[in-house]
Design an enzyme around this catalytic site. Structure first.
Site, PDB file in Angstrom:
ATOM      1  N   ILE A  20       0.823  -1.213   0.000  1.00 28.60           N
ATOM      2  CA  ILE A  20       0.000   0.000   0.000  1.00 28.60           C
ATOM      3  C   ILE A  20       0.859   1.267   0.000  1.00 28.60           C
ATOM      4  CG2 ILE A  20      -0.384   0.334   2.499  1.00 28.60           C
ATOM      5  CD1 ILE A  20      -2.979   0.587  -0.348  1.00 28.60           C
ATOM      6  N   SER A  42      12.161   1.368   6.693  1.00 30.65           N
ATOM      7  CA  SER A  42      11.865   0.018   6.219  1.00 30.65           C
ATOM      8  C   SER A  42      13.008  -0.900   6.589  1.00 30.65           C
ATOM      9  CB  SER A  42      11.710   0.047   4.693  1.00 30.65           C
ATOM     10  OG  SER A  42      11.798  -1.261   4.184  1.00 30.65           O
ATOM     11  N   ARG A  43      12.642  -2.124   6.953  1.00 33.06           N
ATOM     12  CA  ARG A  43      13.689  -3.099   7.292  1.00 33.06           C
ATOM     13  C   ARG A  43      14.388  -3.586   6.035  1.00 33.06           C
ATOM     14  NH1 ARG A  43       9.656  -7.179   9.810  1.00 33.06           N
ATOM     15  NH2 ARG A  43       8.898  -6.744   7.707  1.00 33.06           N
ATOM     16  N   LYS A  96      -5.458   1.782   7.822  1.00 31.44           N
ATOM     17  CA  LYS A  96      -6.526   1.019   8.443  1.00 31.44           C
ATOM     18  C   LYS A  96      -6.086  -0.443   8.569  1.00 31.44           C
ATOM     19  CE  LYS A  96      -8.019  -1.710   5.985  1.00 31.44           C
ATOM     20  NZ  LYS A  96      -7.706  -2.811   5.013  1.00 31.44           N
ATOM     21  N   ASP A 174      -9.796  -7.849   6.882  1.00 27.32           N
ATOM     22  CA  ASP A 174      -8.887  -6.792   6.398  1.00 27.32           C
ATOM     23  C   ASP A 174      -9.565  -6.025   5.250  1.00 27.32           C
ATOM     24  OD1 ASP A 174      -6.101  -5.473   6.241  1.00 27.32           O
ATOM     25  OD2 ASP A 174      -6.477  -6.170   4.202  1.00 27.32           O
TER      26      ASP A 174
HETATM   27  P1  NAP Z   1       2.471  -5.483   3.115  1.00 25.02           P
HETATM   28  O1  NAP Z   1       2.616  -5.444   1.633  1.00 25.02           O
HETATM   29  O2  NAP Z   1       2.723  -6.764   3.830  1.00 25.02           O
HETATM   30  O3  NAP Z   1       3.397  -4.348   3.700  1.00 25.02           O
HETATM   31  C1  NAP Z   1       3.536  -4.101   5.078  1.00 25.02           C
HETATM   32  C2  NAP Z   1       4.945  -3.617   5.327  1.00 25.02           C
HETATM   33  O4  NAP Z   1       5.088  -3.316   6.715  1.00 25.02           O
HETATM   34  C3  NAP Z   1       5.992  -4.672   5.020  1.00 25.02           C
HETATM   35  O5  NAP Z   1       6.409  -4.590   3.677  1.00 25.02           O
HETATM   36  C4  NAP Z   1       7.092  -4.306   5.962  1.00 25.02           C
HETATM   37  O6  NAP Z   1       7.879  -3.350   5.311  1.00 25.02           O
HETATM   38  C5  NAP Z   1       6.446  -3.539   7.111  1.00 25.02           C
HETATM   39  N1  NAP Z   1       6.539  -4.250   8.405  1.00 25.02           N
HETATM   40  C6  NAP Z   1       7.023  -3.747   9.552  1.00 25.02           C
HETATM   41  N2  NAP Z   1       6.944  -4.640  10.538  1.00 25.02           N
HETATM   42  C7  NAP Z   1       6.403  -5.730  10.024  1.00 25.02           C
HETATM   43  C8  NAP Z   1       6.080  -7.002  10.568  1.00 25.02           C
HETATM   44  N3  NAP Z   1       6.308  -7.295  11.850  1.00 25.02           N
HETATM   45  N4  NAP Z   1       5.550  -7.924   9.745  1.00 25.02           N
HETATM   46  C9  NAP Z   1       5.331  -7.643   8.427  1.00 25.02           C
HETATM   47  N5  NAP Z   1       5.623  -6.437   7.872  1.00 25.02           N
HETATM   48  C10 NAP Z   1       6.152  -5.497   8.662  1.00 25.02           C
HETATM   49  O7  NAP Z   1       1.011  -5.011   3.542  1.00 25.02           O
HETATM   50  P2  NAP Z   1       0.100  -3.900   2.853  1.00 25.02           P
HETATM   51  O8  NAP Z   1      -0.855  -4.514   1.919  1.00 25.02           O
HETATM   52  O9  NAP Z   1       0.925  -2.771   2.389  1.00 25.02           O
HETATM   53  O10 NAP Z   1      -0.772  -3.487   4.122  1.00 25.02           O
HETATM   54  C11 NAP Z   1      -0.273  -2.662   5.151  1.00 25.02           C
HETATM   55  C12 NAP Z   1      -1.463  -1.988   5.816  1.00 25.02           C
HETATM   56  O11 NAP Z   1      -2.150  -1.227   4.814  1.00 25.02           O
HETATM   57  C13 NAP Z   1      -2.481  -2.991   6.381  1.00 25.02           C
HETATM   58  O12 NAP Z   1      -2.992  -2.523   7.584  1.00 25.02           O
HETATM   59  C14 NAP Z   1      -3.568  -3.035   5.305  1.00 25.02           C
HETATM   60  O13 NAP Z   1      -4.840  -3.309   5.863  1.00 25.02           O
HETATM   61  C15 NAP Z   1      -3.520  -1.613   4.775  1.00 25.02           C
HETATM   62  N6  NAP Z   1      -4.038  -1.505   3.413  1.00 25.02           N
HETATM   63  C16 NAP Z   1      -3.655  -2.375   2.418  1.00 25.02           C
HETATM   64  C17 NAP Z   1      -4.229  -2.288   1.149  1.00 25.02           C
HETATM   65  C18 NAP Z   1      -3.853  -3.201  -0.002  1.00 25.02           C
HETATM   66  O14 NAP Z   1      -4.508  -3.139  -1.051  1.00 25.02           O
HETATM   67  N7  NAP Z   1      -2.814  -4.009   0.105  1.00 25.02           N
HETATM   68  C19 NAP Z   1      -5.188  -1.310   0.889  1.00 25.02           C
HETATM   69  C20 NAP Z   1      -5.502  -0.409   1.886  1.00 25.02           C
HETATM   70  C21 NAP Z   1      -4.938  -0.531   3.136  1.00 25.02           C
HETATM   71  P3  NAP Z   1       9.433  -3.282   5.444  1.00 25.02           P
HETATM   72  O15 NAP Z   1       9.940  -4.591   4.953  1.00 25.02           O
HETATM   73  O16 NAP Z   1       9.672  -2.140   4.554  1.00 25.02           O
HETATM   74  O17 NAP Z   1       9.786  -3.028   6.864  1.00 25.02           O
END
Ligand code: NAP
Length: 315
Positions: A20, A42-43, A96, A174
């Site tokens: 996101i 970011s890690r 969110k 989610d």
């Molecule tokens: P994602 O692709 O898994 O990204 C989350 C990022 O958070 C990871 O890339 C990681 O980045 C970081 N992170 C830090 N601590 C972590 C941990 N303990 N475990 C896993 N990741 C960790 O997820 P996402 O889809 O972007 O979603 C993130 C948030 O945005 C969620 O709450 C989701 O509900 C919301 N969201 C997502 C979407 C969608 O379409 N995907 C839409 C709207 C809202 P680093 O490796 O850079 O640290």
């Protein structure tokens, strides 16, 4: 964006460079005249030309000029990061859901108020193009019944996201919480859950599907959330009223009512531009905005829902 905008823009850091952050936050910050992307945390990743830090502590120590952060990490780690940022004097935007529990977000509200910081708990779906028109159309009408169909393919939209299957990751809620954020925005009367069934894969900690029955006034609202949808995806709602039918599709971007088109857009369209415009206004007026109602409805589903075990989910 003009040179003056850049000078006046709030230096912001993106925290958690996942799907996101890359797909939506970064482009919206680039378009916004109100913010300037000053750093990333970011890690594992970085963005070309932007100072990168591995931890929030490193950001805070190295770049005191940064005054705001957008936390795009999974909900399970959001509270600790939000506390660290607020304690350091930063204004905070939360993706969110705003946290893994209701009490932890309430604690953040208190902390932000005590430190005089802005806390913005975002609900991006409320910024979908058709949501204001849907709300206005429903306002003067009596709802007789409603159906919510929020069915998507988890393998397509959440590839490799282990956190979504771990406790606190919400599973199908989610995306389902996006539907609940729209519902709580557009319905003229409060919503309450009367029964629910949640299906948990036998090898996962969060549900893959949920069927929920609500009442708003005397009108039944049935919601069907499912992560196993192959083929066409569905983020849709339909409300039968005493004066015609309102249909919402594409996550709130497309709305028609009484046979007329009220809005035609794309799913996720300009939602994040709207979020950054709102965050800028909240910062300018030193106001926090945190609405916990969608998260409360998810908590209610976990409290009242009957749990069924289903086939294992293997990505
Ligand atoms: P994602 O692709 O898994 O990204 C989350 C990022 O958070 C990871 O890339 C990681 O980045 C970081 N992170 C830090 N601590 C972590 C941990 N303990 N475990 C896993 N990741 C960790 O997820 P996402 O889809 O972007 O979603 C993130 C948030 O945005 C969620 O709450 C989701 O509900 C919301 N969201 C997502 C979407 C969608 O379409 N995907 C839409 C709207 C809202 P680093 O490796 O850079 O640290």
């Amino acid at each position: 964006m003009t040179a003056t905008d850049t000078l006046a823009a709030t230096p912001i850091a993106l925290v958690g460079l996942g799907k996101i952050a890359i797909d939506q936050h970064h482009p919206s910050i680039l378009k916004s005249g109100a913010f300037r992307l000053a750093a990333t945390v970011s890690r594992n990743a970085g963005l070309e030309g932007i100072p990168a830090h591995k931890t929030l502590a490193a950001l805070i120590a190295a770049q005191p000029e940064v005054t705001a952060v957008a936390l795009c990490t999974p909900p399970q780690v959001r509270h600790a990061m939000a506390c660290e940022a607020l304690e350091a004097g930063l204004d905070v935007m939360l993706e969110k859901p705003p946290g893994a529990t209701i009490a932890e977000v309430e604690a953040l509200i208190d902390l932000a108020a005590a430190r005089g910081r802005v806390l913005f708990a975002t609900w991006h779906s409320r910024f979908a193009a058709g949501v204001p028109a849907a709300k206005a159309w429903l306002a003067g009408r009596q709802i007789l019944r409603g159906t919510i169909t929020w069915r998507e393919d988890v393998r397509r939209w959440h590839p490799g996201q282990r956190w979504i299957w771990q406790a606190g990751g919400l599973g199908v809620f989610d995306p389902g919480i996006n539907a609940l954020s729209i519902l709580t925005e557009i319905l003229p009367a409060p919503l309450r859950l009367t029964s629910a069934e949640l299906e948990f894969p036998e090898n996962q900690e969060t549900p893959i599907a949920a069927r929920l029955s609500y009442l708003t006034g005397a009108a039944p609202i049935a919601a069907d959330f499912d992560f196993r949808q192959e083929g066409p995806q569905s983020w849709a709602m339909e409300f039968e009223t005493d004066d015609g039918v309102l249909s919402l599709a594409d996550g709130g971007a497309t709305v028609s009512a009484g046979g007329q088109n009220l809005s035609q857009g794309e799913a996720l369209g300009s939602e994040y531009d709207g979020l950054y415009a709102r965050f800028a206004r909240l910062i300018a007026t030193r106001t926090s905005e945190v609405d916990l109602s969608p998260l409360k409805h998810v908590a209610d589903a976990f409290m009242l829902g009957r749990r069924l075990t289903t086939d294992p989910f293997i990505e």
